[in-house]
Design a protein around this motif. Structure first.
Motif, PDB file in Angstrom:
ATOM      1  N   GLU A  57       0.812  -1.213   0.000  1.00 46.94           N
ATOM      2  CA  GLU A  57       0.000   0.000   0.000  1.00 46.94           C
ATOM      3  C   GLU A  57       0.845   1.262   0.000  1.00 46.94           C
ATOM      4  OE1 GLU A  57      -3.414   2.121   2.793  1.00 46.94           O
ATOM      5  OE2 GLU A  57      -3.203  -0.065   2.826  1.00 46.94           O
ATOM      6  N   ALA A  58       1.955   1.255   0.761  1.00 42.11           N
ATOM      7  CA  ALA A  58       2.818   2.437   0.823  1.00 42.11           C
ATOM      8  C   ALA A  58       3.489   2.681  -0.526  1.00 42.11           C
ATOM      9  CB  ALA A  58       3.863   2.273   1.915  1.00 42.11           C
ATOM     10  N   ALA A  59       3.962   1.606  -1.154  1.00 43.21           N
ATOM     11  CA  ALA A  59       4.592   1.739  -2.464  1.00 43.21           C
ATOM     12  C   ALA A  59       3.573   2.180  -3.508  1.00 43.21           C
ATOM     13  CB  ALA A  59       5.232   0.418  -2.877  1.00 43.21           C
ATOM     14  N   GLN A  60       2.347   1.688  -3.371  1.00 41.99           N
ATOM     15  CA  GLN A  60       1.286   2.092  -4.298  1.00 41.99           C
ATOM     16  C   GLN A  60       0.987   3.579  -4.159  1.00 41.99           C
ATOM     17  OE1 GLN A  60      -3.015   1.385  -3.584  1.00 41.99           O
ATOM     18  NE2 GLN A  60      -2.901   0.006  -5.357  1.00 41.99           N
ATOM     19  N   LEU A  61       0.952   4.068  -2.914  1.00 46.29           N
ATOM     20  CA  LEU A  61       0.682   5.484  -2.682  1.00 46.29           C
ATOM     21  C   LEU A  61       1.764   6.353  -3.312  1.00 46.29           C
ATOM     22  CD1 LEU A  61      -0.974   7.735  -1.377  1.00 46.29           C
ATOM     23  CD2 LEU A  61       0.363   7.394   0.722  1.00 46.29           C
ATOM     24  N   LYS A  62       3.013   5.977  -3.131  1.00 52.46           N
ATOM     25  CA  LYS A  62       4.118   6.734  -3.727  1.00 52.46           C
ATOM     26  C   LYS A  62       4.013   6.734  -5.242  1.00 52.46           C
ATOM     27  CE  LYS A  62       9.179   7.078  -3.733  1.00 52.46           C
ATOM     28  NZ  LYS A  62      10.449   6.539  -3.166  1.00 52.46           N
ATOM     29  N   ALA A  63       3.687   5.567  -5.794  1.00 58.46           N
ATOM     30  CA  ALA A  63       3.533   5.468  -7.249  1.00 58.46           C
ATOM     31  C   ALA A  63       2.365   6.319  -7.729  1.00 58.46           C
ATOM     32  CB  ALA A  63       3.330   4.013  -7.658  1.00 58.46           C
ATOM     33  N   LEU A  64       1.288   6.372  -6.941  1.00 56.20           N
ATOM     34  CA  LEU A  64       0.122   7.166  -7.323  1.00 56.20           C
ATOM     35  C   LEU A  64       0.420   8.659  -7.228  1.00 56.20           C
ATOM     36  CD1 LEU A  64      -2.786   6.983  -8.277  1.00 56.20           C
ATOM     37  CD2 LEU A  64      -3.520   6.885  -5.876  1.00 56.20           C
ATOM     38  N   GLU A  65       1.257   9.054  -6.271  1.00 55.63           N
ATOM     39  CA  GLU A  65       1.677  10.456  -6.193  1.00 55.63           C
ATOM     40  C   GLU A  65       2.384  10.884  -7.478  1.00 55.63           C
ATOM     41  OE1 GLU A  65       2.322  10.481  -1.325  1.00 55.63           O
ATOM     42  OE2 GLU A  65       4.032  10.261  -2.673  1.00 55.63           O
ATOM     43  N   LYS A  66       3.188   9.979  -8.017  1.00 55.31           N
ATOM     44  CA  LYS A  66       3.881  10.286  -9.268  1.00 55.31           C
ATOM     45  C   LYS A  66       2.923  10.205 -10.451  1.00 55.31           C
ATOM     46  CE  LYS A  66       8.363   8.987  -7.384  1.00 55.31           C
ATOM     47  NZ  LYS A  66       9.575   8.140  -7.463  1.00 55.31           N
ATOM     48  N   GLN A  67       1.922   9.329 -10.345  1.00 57.84           N
ATOM     49  CA  GLN A  67       0.903   9.270 -11.388  1.00 57.84           C
ATOM     50  C   GLN A  67       0.099  10.569 -11.437  1.00 57.84           C
ATOM     51  OE1 GLN A  67       0.018   7.221 -13.897  1.00 57.84           O
ATOM     52  NE2 GLN A  67       1.937   6.133 -13.468  1.00 57.84           N
ATOM     53  N   ALA A  68      -0.071  11.227 -10.297  1.00 49.90           N
ATOM     54  CA  ALA A  68      -0.769  12.515 -10.288  1.00 49.90           C
ATOM     55  C   ALA A  68      -0.040  13.517 -11.168  1.00 49.90           C
ATOM     56  CB  ALA A  68      -0.889  13.049  -8.856  1.00 49.90           C
ATOM     57  N   VAL A  69       1.271  13.451 -11.172  1.00 50.66           N
ATOM     58  CA  VAL A  69       2.067  14.315 -12.047  1.00 50.66           C
ATOM     59  C   VAL A  69       1.911  13.884 -13.498  1.00 50.66           C
ATOM     60  CG1 VAL A  69       4.410  15.119 -12.582  1.00 50.66           C
ATOM     61  CG2 VAL A  69       3.723  14.768 -10.194  1.00 50.66           C
ATOM     62  N   MET A  70       1.994  12.572 -13.745  1.00 53.20           N
ATOM     63  CA  MET A  70       1.910  12.064 -15.114  1.00 53.20           C
ATOM     64  C   MET A  70       0.544  12.335 -15.738  1.00 53.20           C
ATOM     65  SD  MET A  70       4.889  11.041 -15.560  1.00 53.20           S
ATOM     66  CE  MET A  70       4.606  10.410 -17.208  1.00 53.20           C
ATOM     67  N   VAL A  71      -0.521  12.083 -14.986  1.00 59.57           N
ATOM     68  CA  VAL A  71      -1.871  12.338 -15.496  1.00 59.57           C
ATOM     69  C   VAL A  71      -2.036  13.817 -15.829  1.00 59.57           C
ATOM     70  CG1 VAL A  71      -4.313  12.409 -14.832  1.00 59.57           C
ATOM     71  CG2 VAL A  71      -2.961  10.352 -14.394  1.00 59.57           C
ATOM     72  N   SER A  72      -1.497  14.673 -14.985  1.00 62.20           N
ATOM     73  CA  SER A  72      -1.600  16.113 -15.225  1.00 62.20           C
ATOM     74  C   SER A  72      -0.846  16.522 -16.486  1.00 62.20           C
ATOM     75  CB  SER A  72      -1.080  16.893 -14.020  1.00 62.20           C
ATOM     76  OG  SER A  72      -1.932  16.718 -12.911  1.00 62.20           O
ATOM     77  N   LEU A  73       0.344  15.971 -16.687  1.00 61.03           N
ATOM     78  CA  LEU A  73       1.096  16.271 -17.900  1.00 61.03           C
ATOM     79  C   LEU A  73       0.345  15.792 -19.139  1.00 61.03           C
ATOM     80  CD1 LEU A  73       4.740  15.380 -16.777  1.00 61.03           C
ATOM     81  CD2 LEU A  73       3.780  17.658 -17.110  1.00 61.03           C
ATOM     82  N   GLU A  74      -0.221  14.604 -19.048  1.00 58.40           N
ATOM     83  CA  GLU A  74      -0.997  14.070 -20.174  1.00 58.40           C
ATOM     84  C   GLU A  74      -2.207  14.957 -20.469  1.00 58.40           C
ATOM     85  OE1 GLU A  74      -1.844  10.213 -18.682  1.00 58.40           O
ATOM     86  OE2 GLU A  74       0.200   9.470 -18.992  1.00 58.40           O
TER      87      GLU A  74
END
Length: 216
Positions: free
Chosen positions: A155-172
């Motif tokens: 869950e912790a690793a997923q949260l960190k990955a999702l934090e970075k996905q927030a950046v990626m989704v925004s760039l997209e």
């Protein structure tokens, strides 16, 4: 409007301290900004989180960054439905009026908004599923990012990955704005994705060539 109250005393004291020191020592610069208008080189989209202070991170002065903050540093897709779109309006103004050269999206560790999205998408936050939840409907923007990391067991690793996905989704999503796409294609604008670790003070940037976030 008798429900509007005077500022707390500690903020009044801080204002007078700023006016007597920083402002007094830099009056010419402030007057220049007032007379010449703003000409920022970059727009920064960051989280509302009070621990993320981009001007401090980059040692920026007044007039250097055009900053927009929202929950989980998200940019919605390009939509023209007549509704009120604060983030989209800020992006439009920065790109078409201010002609910024750089547009930076910065996410961060321990993001409460991203955590809320993680819980909502996993079915553990029914209050965010309510159609009346402004936060929940805003976090719907990040659902595509959750789909990419939902199978992670930790869950912790997923949260960190999702934090970075927030950046990626925004760039997209930024590239769905015609004026952003055109400015990027012409070389007038560059997009940048960053992730900040609050505790260590470290900063990572997304590398297109490596397809991952790498330390600065």
């Amino acid at each position: 409007m008798d429900y509007a109250r005077p500022l707390p005393t500690y903020l009044v004291h801080r204002f007078h301290g700023w006016k007597a020191t920083s402002y007094t020592e830099n009056q010419a610069w402030y007057r220049h900004l007032a007379q010449q208008g703003q000409h920022p080189r970059a727009m920064v989209i960051s989280c509302c989180d009070s621990r993320v202070h981009v001007t401090s991170i980059f040692g920026a002065d007044q007039g250097e960054f055009f900053i927009h903050r929202n929950i989980a540093n998200l940019v919605p897709p390009y939509v023209t439905d007549g509704a009120q779109h604060g983030t989209s309006a800020a992006v439009e103004f920065a790109v078409t009026a201010l002609k910024v050269a750089h547009l930076i999206v910065i996410g961060h560790s321990a993001c409460g908004g991203v955590k809320g999205c993680q819980q909502m998408c996993a079915g553990h936050a029914p209050e965010l599923e309510e159609q009346t939840s402004f936060v929940g409907r805003w976090l719907d923007i990040l659902r595509p990012g959750y789909e990419r990391v939902k199978d992670m067991d930790d869950e912790a690793a997923q949260l960190k990955a999702l934090e970075k996905q927030a950046v990626m989704v925004s760039l997209e999503n930024l590239m769905s704005f015609p004026f952003v796409e055109a400015a990027v294609a012409s070389g007038e604008l560059t997009l940048h994705g960053l992730w900040h670790e609050i505790g260590s003070g470290s900063l990572e940037q997304y590398s297109a060539s490596q397809g991952a976030f790498v330390p600065l």
